[in-house]
Design a protein around this motif. Structure first.
Motif: not given
Length: 284
Positions: A63-90
């Motif tokens: 199967p095709k791997l998920p694109s890395e672009e889908s996780i860049l330049g956006r805030v990802l929340y732990q369990d969907g809540e604001a209590r934990g977050s991460i931002e990734l960049q290239r």
């Protein structure tokens, strides 16, 4: 012999055959060279019709791997809540953590919440996995963890252990799915998301059966595959039980199931290997 006598002999023979035949049965005589008639409504195949050739075996494609672009330049929340977050960049062609926020419990004051903010970039080291997913290790000595890149989300694991950052008087657990936040969910898409989850679940079942059939002669591999599959549902429940609005959207379960489908599909194409479990138990 006269014509009258000949007709009498034929009539007597016909009467004898009629009386001798069983009631309801009709006797038929096959003449030399005759062909039995085809049943009514059937179409006889031409004698020289070519026989169908066996279908050539098709090699499974990973199967095709998920694109890395889908996780860049956006805030990802732990369990969907604001209590934990991460931002990734290239940067410079390499991925890195631009910002990280961890929320946990104070070590010295039970019941109090603490927060750790990391604003300095953290390097990511890519790792190959047998699951087919791209994995990254985060160079954060105070709380080392890794994650698998999914479609618009990451599945974080630190071997199921929480981190104790004594200088910050904080204990935080980064394990779990980091992805869409509460404000990202569209109620109009809830049904579509649940339908997609059901379709991916069926893909997992189909791929499991196909892989099991392929390795069923190897008892050790078969046992390991069955163990993995049996533990998958329980592990998914542990990962997703705290994700926001999970009952309405099933977002976390969808992403985790997609990861399982990709792992099984990859092994169908490349051969079975034991996969490491990701997204360990949550410690609440």
């Amino acid at each position: 012999m006269s014509n009258v006598s000949f007709r009498a002999i034929l009539s007597g023979a016909a009467l004898f055959l009629a009386l001798a035949a069983p009631t309801g049965a009709v006797a038929q005589m096959a003449l030399p060279g005759a062909v039995a008639p085809a049943p009514e409504g059937s179409v006889a195949a031409p004698a020289d019709a070519p026989k169908p050739r066996p279908r050539a075996a098709v090699a499974p494609v990973a199967p095709k791997l998920p694109s890395e672009e889908s996780i860049l330049g956006r805030v990802l929340y732990q369990d969907g809540e604001a209590r934990g977050s991460i931002e990734l960049q290239r940067r410079g062609g390499a991925l890195e953590v631009a910002r990280l926020s961890l929320v946990g419990d104070r070590l010295t004051r039970s019941g109090e919440t603490c927060r750790i903010e990391v604003s300095e970039p953290l390097r990511l080291t890519p790792r190959q996995t047998v699951s087919g997913l791209q994995r990254y290790e985060v160079e954060f000595p105070a709380c080392p963890f890794g994650f698998d890149a999914l479609d618009g989300a990451i599945l974080v694991s630190s071997e199921g252990r929480a981190c104790e950052l004594k200088q910050a008087d904080c204990r935080a657990d980064p394990n779990g799915l980091w992805g869409m936040g509460a404000g990202d969910f569209d109620p109009k898409r809830a049904e579509d998301m649940l339908t997609m989850r059901a379709r991916i679940d069926q893909t997992v079942r189909n791929d499991f059966k196909a892989l099991y059939d392929r390795i069923k002669s190897d008892k050790a591999q078969r046992k390991e595959l069955v163990r993995e599959q049996a533990g998958f549902s329980a592990r998914r429940e542990e990962i997703c039980r705290s994700y926001i609005q999970e009952a309405d959207f099933g977002y976390c379960a969808l992403r985790v199931t997609e990861a399982r489908a990709l792992a099984l599909g990859t092994q169908l194409a490349t051969g079975f290997k034991k996969t490491a479990e990701t997204g360990g138990k949550k410690k609440r």
